[in-house]
Design an enzyme around this catalytic site. Structure first.
Site, PDB file in Angstrom:
ATOM      1  CG  ASP A 156      -7.695  64.288  32.294  1.00 26.18           C
ATOM      2  OD1 ASP A 156      -7.708  63.177  33.220  1.00 26.18           O
ATOM      3  OD2 ASP A 156      -7.008  65.317  32.835  1.00 26.18           O
ATOM      4  CE  LYS A 216      -5.767  62.265  30.093  1.00 24.09           C
ATOM      5  NZ  LYS A 216      -6.277  61.369  31.004  1.00 24.09           N
TER       6      LYS A 216
HETATM    7  P1  NDP Z   1     -11.882  68.782  36.968  1.00 24.25           P
HETATM    8  O1  NDP Z   1     -11.383  69.654  35.967  1.00 24.25           O
HETATM    9  O2  NDP Z   1     -13.267  68.504  36.967  1.00 24.25           O
HETATM   10  O3  NDP Z   1     -11.275  69.151  38.269  1.00 24.25           O
HETATM   11  C1  NDP Z   1      -9.931  69.414  38.575  1.00 24.25           C
HETATM   12  C2  NDP Z   1      -9.976  69.909  40.117  1.00 24.25           C
HETATM   13  O4  NDP Z   1      -8.466  69.979  40.250  1.00 24.25           O
HETATM   14  C3  NDP Z   1     -10.354  71.150  40.162  1.00 24.25           C
HETATM   15  O5  NDP Z   1     -10.767  71.413  41.777  1.00 24.25           O
HETATM   16  C4  NDP Z   1      -8.977  72.047  40.030  1.00 24.25           C
HETATM   17  O6  NDP Z   1      -9.155  73.449  40.670  1.00 24.25           O
HETATM   18  C5  NDP Z   1      -8.042  71.209  40.530  1.00 24.25           C
HETATM   19  N1  NDP Z   1      -6.778  71.565  39.930  1.00 24.25           N
HETATM   20  C6  NDP Z   1      -6.672  71.393  38.716  1.00 24.25           C
HETATM   21  N2  NDP Z   1      -5.012  71.609  38.344  1.00 24.25           N
HETATM   22  C7  NDP Z   1      -4.857  72.251  39.549  1.00 24.25           C
HETATM   23  C8  NDP Z   1      -3.610  72.355  39.609  1.00 24.25           C
HETATM   24  N3  NDP Z   1      -2.498  72.679  38.923  1.00 24.25           N
HETATM   25  N4  NDP Z   1      -3.288  73.027  41.029  1.00 24.25           N
HETATM   26  C9  NDP Z   1      -4.125  72.889  42.024  1.00 24.25           C
HETATM   27  N5  NDP Z   1      -5.379  72.301  41.729  1.00 24.25           N
HETATM   28  C10 NDP Z   1      -5.553  72.026  40.213  1.00 24.25           C
HETATM   29  O7  NDP Z   1     -10.794  67.338  36.626  1.00 24.25           O
HETATM   30  P2  NDP Z   1     -11.154  66.040  37.186  1.00 24.25           P
HETATM   31  O8  NDP Z   1     -11.728  66.040  38.475  1.00 24.25           O
HETATM   32  O9  NDP Z   1     -11.846  65.232  35.965  1.00 24.25           O
HETATM   33  O10 NDP Z   1      -9.709  65.497  37.210  1.00 24.25           O
HETATM   34  C11 NDP Z   1      -8.839  65.526  38.314  1.00 24.25           C
HETATM   35  C12 NDP Z   1      -8.066  64.333  38.574  1.00 24.25           C
HETATM   36  O11 NDP Z   1      -8.208  63.378  38.125  1.00 24.25           O
HETATM   37  C13 NDP Z   1      -6.829  64.759  37.458  1.00 24.25           C
HETATM   38  O12 NDP Z   1      -5.696  64.402  37.709  1.00 24.25           O
HETATM   39  C14 NDP Z   1      -7.402  63.749  36.184  1.00 24.25           C
HETATM   40  O13 NDP Z   1      -6.425  63.342  35.171  1.00 24.25           O
HETATM   41  C15 NDP Z   1      -7.704  62.503  36.970  1.00 24.25           C
HETATM   42  N6  NDP Z   1      -8.540  61.465  36.500  1.00 24.25           N
HETATM   43  C16 NDP Z   1      -9.986  61.881  36.093  1.00 24.25           C
HETATM   44  C17 NDP Z   1     -11.100  61.065  35.167  1.00 24.25           C
HETATM   45  C18 NDP Z   1     -12.250  61.549  34.834  1.00 24.25           C
HETATM   46  O14 NDP Z   1     -12.968  60.731  34.637  1.00 24.25           O
HETATM   47  N7  NDP Z   1     -12.312  62.697  34.723  1.00 24.25           N
HETATM   48  C19 NDP Z   1     -10.604  59.743  35.341  1.00 24.25           C
HETATM   49  C20 NDP Z   1      -9.259  59.419  35.926  1.00 24.25           C
HETATM   50  C21 NDP Z   1      -8.359  60.093  36.524  1.00 24.25           C
HETATM   51  P3  NDP Z   1      -9.461  75.054  39.698  1.00 24.25           P
HETATM   52  O15 NDP Z   1     -10.868  74.760  39.330  1.00 24.25           O
HETATM   53  O16 NDP Z   1      -8.971  75.845  40.553  1.00 24.25           O
HETATM   54  O17 NDP Z   1      -8.408  74.548  38.352  1.00 24.25           O
HETATM   55  O1  2IT Z   2      -7.449  59.578  33.347  1.00 25.16           O
HETATM   56  C1  2IT Z   2      -8.532  58.842  32.954  1.00 25.16           C
HETATM   57  O2  2IT Z   2      -8.431  57.863  33.028  1.00 25.16           O
HETATM   58  C2  2IT Z   2      -9.440  59.738  32.534  1.00 25.16           C
HETATM   59  N1  2IT Z   2      -9.478  61.110  32.325  1.00 25.16           N
HETATM   60  C3  2IT Z   2     -10.752  59.049  31.845  1.00 25.16           C
HETATM   61  C4  2IT Z   2     -10.522  58.525  30.042  1.00 25.16           C
HETATM   62  C5  2IT Z   2     -11.725  57.995  29.749  1.00 25.16           C
HETATM   63  O3  2IT Z   2     -11.378  57.586  28.331  1.00 25.16           O
HETATM   64  O4  2IT Z   2     -12.843  57.840  30.015  1.00 25.16           O
END
Ligand code: NDP
Ligand code: 2IT
Length: 445
Positions: free
Chosen positions: A165, A125
């Protein structure tokens, strides 16, 4: 004290400030206790001491110029946690809360998640404490270029393959890839989540959310149930939340909430395709706030709160770590929630997990339920290596198959230890076993 407890105690003593990392380790260690008892050779080979120590950590200065020409400095990270199963693989997070503890917890989780996909990917990461909120495109680009100027020397298509992420989506991957290509004079699969015209895979943007719903589908199907007609609560409004909602709609479910760091919107009529298109435009193009949804439609906005007080059949935390605590779990249970599937990484606190398990709520830990994103990144790597492109249906079909396999692996591991239906135990044991056994086979490296 058990072997796992001893190793955890030492870790806490060594780096007392790394609370998120300790939480992630404690979760895995607690879940695998029965496996360690049955397999004393793990202790003899000091597997836990080795598995909690990242193979390499890179920390670096990221200087960049803001729009006024003033120099700003952020801290960059890449934690290359474990490469026993393949090249390091995992996302980059740009968020103000990023620190070494958060990076280590995410890299540790990623190692077991990637193992569950059965694709050959190690765990890593990275990211920065850079906060993209309110930054111009130019500022984000200059930041990404500076970040990649240092990161480029540590990564490569057979070494370490970052992706998105929180705070890192298609726009950021574009800027990062452009700078990598310029620095190295190579066009290769060093990043995933790329644009489809320059090496990206179809379905990668949708994959985490779709995969999460495919996993929930499997959990319910195993009990002759389905998502059709179920009321669902989703947190977050970014990449994972958006495509979770989209796939829940395909499954005939009703979604009544979304959130961001300012609060949540509650739409009792349900978020339909049209309203979801508004959210995607709002969040991905205008980079607006979710409260604007309540202004556009007949919905309420609750400031400063998470959505877990809203009555539902199923909950999908898709924002961030520790966003669902024991009190929230209690409220969900009281209101009739039967399933919690994690789109985010470690969104549920340890005591909340215990509460859900004690009340027989179907609980799917993130390392299994949200593995569809990284799995599809693995499919992007395969396509890049083969210099080919698969159709949307081809990738989606493979993603669905991978989520079914992960579900079955978790189910089987839980059965092997007489804990039927316990995905918490099953996911952690199945992921740990694959990583630990490969480490044993490869010697003390
Ligand atoms: P984005 O940046 O697209 O969206 C994040 C969302 O979560 C936003 O709505 C944001 O709100 C909110 N958020 C982030 N931090 C906080 C916080 N501290 N408190 C409250 N709300 C928060 O990220 P993703 O959708 O990609 O990621 C969301 C989750 O999914 C994370 O935990 C990530 O690690 C996990 N994940 C992502 C993957 C991917 O492929 N993208 C794969 C697997 C897991 P705001 O806009 O106000 O910051
Ligand atoms: O938490 C996760 O699994 C991700 N943010 C996706 C990582 C990736 O390499 O696609």
């Amino acid at each position: 004290m058990s072997y796992a407890q001893e190793v955890l105690a030492r870790l806490r003593q060594q780096d007392p400030q790394e609370t998120e990392f300790h939480q992630a380790v404690a979760e895995v260690f607690e879940a695998i206790e029965p496996m360690l008892e049955r397999n004393p050779h793990y202790r003899e080979a000091r597997i836990l001491e080795r598995i909690v120590e990242p193979e390499r950590i890179v920390m670096f200065r990221v200087p960049w110029l803001d729009d006024r020409g003033i120099c700003k400095v952020n801290r960059g990270y890449r934690v290359q946690f474990n490469s026993v199963l393949g090249p390091y693989k995992g996302g980059l997070r740009f968020h103000a809360t990023v620190n070494l503890s958060v990076m280590k917890f995410l890299g540790f989780e990623q190692t077991f998640k990637n193992a569950l996909t059965l694709l050959n990917m190690g765990g890593a990461k990275g990211g920065s404490d850079f906060d993209p909120h309110g930054k111009s495109d130019g500022e984000v680009m200059r930041f990404c270029q500076s970040f990649m100027t240092e990161l480029a020397r540590h990564i490569g298509p057979d070494t370490d393959v970052p992706a998105g992420d929180i705070g890192v989506g298609g726009r950021e991957i574009g800027y990062l890839f452009g700078q990598y290509r310029r620095l190295t004079n190579q066009f290769n699969g060093v990043l995933t989540g790329k644009g489809v015209e320059w090496g990206g895979s179809l379905v990668r943007p949708e994959a985490t959310g779709y995969g999460l719903v495919y996993f929930a589908h499997e959990m319910l199907a195993a009990r002759q149930d389905s998502l059709a007609g179920k009321t669902c609560v989703v947190s977050g409004s970014g990449n994972v939340a958006q495509y979770t909602v989209e796939k829940l709609l395909h499954e005939g479910a009703k979604v009544v909430t979304l959130s961001d760091s300012e609060g949540f919107v509650h739409d009792p009529d349900g978020i339909d395709e049209e309203k979801l298109a508004f959210v995607m435009q709002l969040k991905n193009k205008h980079r607006g706030r979710i409260r604007e949804y309540a202004e556009a439609f007949d919905a309420s906005f609750v400031a400063g709160k998470t959505p877990w007080s809203v009555a539902c059949d199923a909950a999908f935390p898709c924002a961030t770590q520790n966003e669902l605590d024991e009190e929230d779990a209690g409220e969900l249970i009281r209101n009739g929630c039967r399933l919690v599937a994690e789109g985010a990484n470690m969104p549920t606190t340890p005591s909340a997990i215990q509460r859900l398990l004690a009340c027989d709520v179907f609980y799917a830990p993130g390392k299994a339920a949200n593995a569809g994103g990284v799995a599809t990144s693995g499919l992007e790597m395969s396509q890049n290596s083969m210099r080919t492109r698969w159709s949307f249906d081809e990738v989606d079909h493979r993603l669905r198959g991978i989520m079914q396999t992960i579900h079955n692996e978790c189910h089987q591991a839980a059965m092997d230890y007489e804990m039927p239906g316990n995905y918490f135990a099953g996911a952690n044991m199945a992921g740990f076993k694959r990583v630990a056994d490969a480490m044993l086979e490869q010697g003390f490296v």
